[in-house]
Design a protein around this motif. Sequence first.
Motif, mmCIF file in Angstrom:
data_model
loop_
_atom_site.group_PDB
_atom_site.id
_atom_site.type_symbol
_atom_site.label_atom_id
_atom_site.label_comp_id
_atom_site.label_asym_id
_atom_site.label_seq_id
_atom_site.Cartn_x
_atom_site.Cartn_y
_atom_site.Cartn_z
ATOM 1 N N ARG A 49 0.846 -1.093 0.044
ATOM 2 C CA ARG A 49 0.034 0.035 0.091
ATOM 3 C C ARG A 49 0.940 1.316 -0.027
ATOM 4 O O ARG A 49 0.519 2.258 -0.647
ATOM 5 C CB ARG A 49 -0.941 0.153 1.170
ATOM 6 N N GLY A 50 2.053 1.232 0.633
ATOM 7 C CA GLY A 50 2.878 2.523 1.116
ATOM 8 C C GLY A 50 3.322 3.118 -0.426
ATOM 9 O O GLY A 50 3.480 4.398 -0.248
ATOM 10 N N GLY A 51 3.485 2.335 -1.421
ATOM 11 C CA GLY A 51 4.150 2.869 -2.921
ATOM 12 C C GLY A 51 3.156 3.704 -3.251
ATOM 13 O O GLY A 51 3.320 4.707 -4.186
ATOM 14 N N ILE A 52 1.832 3.747 -2.995
ATOM 15 C CA ILE A 52 0.711 4.385 -3.881
ATOM 16 C C ILE A 52 0.717 6.024 -3.484
ATOM 17 O O ILE A 52 0.816 6.931 -4.464
ATOM 18 C CB ILE A 52 -0.707 3.945 -3.400
ATOM 19 N N PRO A 53 0.751 6.330 -2.420
ATOM 20 C CA PRO A 53 0.918 8.040 -2.121
ATOM 21 C C PRO A 53 2.034 8.527 -2.487
ATOM 22 O O PRO A 53 2.312 9.591 -2.889
ATOM 23 C CB PRO A 53 0.769 8.123 -0.574
ATOM 24 N N VAL A 54 3.465 7.684 -2.590
ATOM 25 C CA VAL A 54 4.636 8.144 -3.054
ATOM 26 C C VAL A 54 4.658 8.325 -4.540
ATOM 27 O O VAL A 54 5.091 9.142 -5.078
ATOM 28 C CB VAL A 54 5.855 7.083 -2.672
ATOM 29 N N GLY A 55 3.975 7.242 -5.341
ATOM 30 C CA GLY A 55 3.973 7.544 -6.744
ATOM 31 C C GLY A 55 2.866 8.407 -7.365
ATOM 32 O O GLY A 55 3.145 8.863 -8.411
ATOM 33 N N ARG A 56 2.044 9.006 -6.344
ATOM 34 C CA ARG A 56 1.234 9.947 -6.878
ATOM 35 C C ARG A 56 1.693 11.156 -7.414
ATOM 36 O O ARG A 56 1.444 11.590 -8.619
ATOM 37 C CB ARG A 56 -0.033 10.202 -5.941
ATOM 38 N N PRO A 57 2.396 11.711 -6.615
ATOM 39 C CA PRO A 57 3.120 12.971 -7.242
ATOM 40 C C PRO A 57 4.190 12.837 -8.447
ATOM 41 O O PRO A 57 4.239 13.478 -9.216
ATOM 42 C CB PRO A 57 3.997 13.548 -6.005
ATOM 43 N N ARG A 123 -6.913 -10.967 -3.371
ATOM 44 C CA ARG A 123 -7.902 -10.025 -2.820
ATOM 45 C C ARG A 123 -7.783 -8.739 -3.291
ATOM 46 O O ARG A 123 -8.827 -7.716 -3.669
ATOM 47 C CB ARG A 123 -8.026 -10.349 -1.249
ATOM 48 N N ARG A 124 -6.480 -8.099 -3.203
ATOM 49 C CA ARG A 124 -6.318 -6.809 -3.366
ATOM 50 C C ARG A 124 -6.386 -6.303 -4.975
ATOM 51 O O ARG A 124 -6.855 -5.395 -5.276
ATOM 52 C CB ARG A 124 -4.817 -6.440 -2.818
ATOM 53 N N SER A 125 -6.210 -7.612 -5.628
ATOM 54 C CA SER A 125 -6.312 -7.326 -7.144
ATOM 55 C C SER A 125 -7.739 -6.993 -7.751
ATOM 56 O O SER A 125 -8.049 -6.302 -8.586
ATOM 57 C CB SER A 125 -5.583 -8.258 -8.000
ATOM 58 N N GLU A 126 -8.454 -7.495 -6.691
ATOM 59 C CA GLU A 126 -10.141 -7.211 -7.158
ATOM 60 C C GLU A 126 -10.786 -5.958 -6.322
ATOM 61 O O GLU A 126 -11.350 -5.151 -6.909
ATOM 62 C CB GLU A 126 -10.728 -8.516 -6.452
ATOM 63 N N ALA A 127 -9.760 -5.724 -5.214
ATOM 64 C CA ALA A 127 -10.224 -4.524 -4.383
ATOM 65 C C ALA A 127 -9.668 -3.058 -5.186
ATOM 66 O O ALA A 127 -10.409 -2.031 -5.108
ATOM 67 C CB ALA A 127 -9.870 -4.414 -3.062
ATOM 68 N N GLU A 218 -9.447 1.641 1.575
ATOM 69 C CA GLU A 218 -10.092 2.827 1.370
ATOM 70 C C GLU A 218 -9.215 4.057 0.834
ATOM 71 O O GLU A 218 -9.272 4.758 -0.247
ATOM 72 C CB GLU A 218 -11.088 3.352 2.311
ATOM 73 N N GLU A 219 -8.173 4.160 1.422
ATOM 74 C CA GLU A 219 -6.932 5.311 1.356
ATOM 75 C C GLU A 219 -6.274 4.890 -0.128
ATOM 76 O O GLU A 219 -6.179 5.770 -1.015
ATOM 77 C CB GLU A 219 -5.860 5.331 2.350
ATOM 78 N N VAL A 221 -7.689 3.151 -2.620
ATOM 79 C CA VAL A 221 -8.587 3.213 -3.726
ATOM 80 C C VAL A 221 -8.778 4.602 -3.973
ATOM 81 O O VAL A 221 -8.829 5.003 -5.219
ATOM 82 C CB VAL A 221 -9.839 2.418 -3.422
ATOM 83 N N ARG A 222 -8.626 5.489 -2.957
ATOM 84 C CA ARG A 222 -9.214 6.847 -3.292
ATOM 85 C C ARG A 222 -7.880 7.518 -4.106
ATOM 86 O O ARG A 222 -7.946 8.187 -4.920
ATOM 87 C CB ARG A 222 -9.038 7.776 -1.781
ATOM 88 N N LEU A 223 -6.702 7.124 -3.913
ATOM 89 C CA LEU A 223 -5.424 7.637 -4.431
ATOM 90 C C LEU A 223 -5.365 7.163 -5.944
ATOM 91 O O LEU A 223 -4.905 7.744 -6.849
ATOM 92 C CB LEU A 223 -4.176 7.424 -3.636
ATOM 93 N N LEU A 224 -5.853 5.916 -6.103
ATOM 94 C CA LEU A 224 -5.908 5.316 -7.506
ATOM 95 C C LEU A 224 -6.901 5.895 -8.089
ATOM 96 O O LEU A 224 -6.926 6.024 -9.535
ATOM 97 C CB LEU A 224 -5.892 3.801 -7.452
ATOM 98 N N ASP A 225 -7.882 5.970 -7.590
ATOM 99 C CA ASP A 225 -9.192 6.807 -8.271
ATOM 100 C C ASP A 225 -8.765 8.151 -8.977
ATOM 101 O O ASP A 225 -9.310 8.745 -10.004
ATOM 102 C CB ASP A 225 -10.317 6.732 -7.519
#
Length: 225
Positions: A49-57, A123-127, A218-219, A221-225
């Motif tokens: 999960r941790g790489g998602i907020p790092v990758g957004r910028p 499970r994460r791949s579906e979520a 949830e966090e 998913v929000r960043l990916l959306d």
Amino acid sequence: MPVIDRLHVRERTVRARPLFADRTHAGRVLAEWIAPAKDPQALVLALPRGGIPVGRPLADAIGCVMHPVLVRKLPIPVNPEMGFGAITVDGTVTLNQEVVDAFGLDESTIEAVAAETRREVERRSEAYPGGLPLPPLAGRDAWLVDDGLATGFSAIAAARMVRAHGVRRLRLTVPCAPLSSAELLSEHVDEAWCIIVQESGSFAVASFYHRFQEMSDEEVVRLLD
């Protein structure tokens, strides 16, 4: 190309210290330091999960989309915080043979842990939006992102999976890592970027952050959306 030429490091230290307010701040620092060229055809592939907020910028700076690249550490049964390798969503297992030998993990134990861990990856791949199927990678540049490296085997597993899909150029970007792990990962990518490497001593990714709380689905998913 020698590892030294593929590995870009801004700072070296022998003692961990909080350098980043949180993961999003770390991503902004990475993007500003790398200053990547705009490339709408590129992909930022972030490890949840941790790489998602790092990758957004970084994705915003490149002007491209971000996808999760689903991989998970294989936990040692007697010490779940420590891993003996990693498994990707396609079932590919990458083992840290040194740890496997040190803990005397037999084939049946490895298979059982891998099967259980893969269920969580699936499970994460579906979520998570964009988890599966993987986007077309052939001939495209990709940036692999996490919030830091420990042993680095999750990132190695991700790099191997991405390369198998014909990516043109693969770059790793992380805020922090032990020097040994950064050098190891440099053997599996075309370039590696790490803001700060710790040259010796006990290492923990969280030590480089003021706020390093567990992220929820949830966090993510929000960043990916």
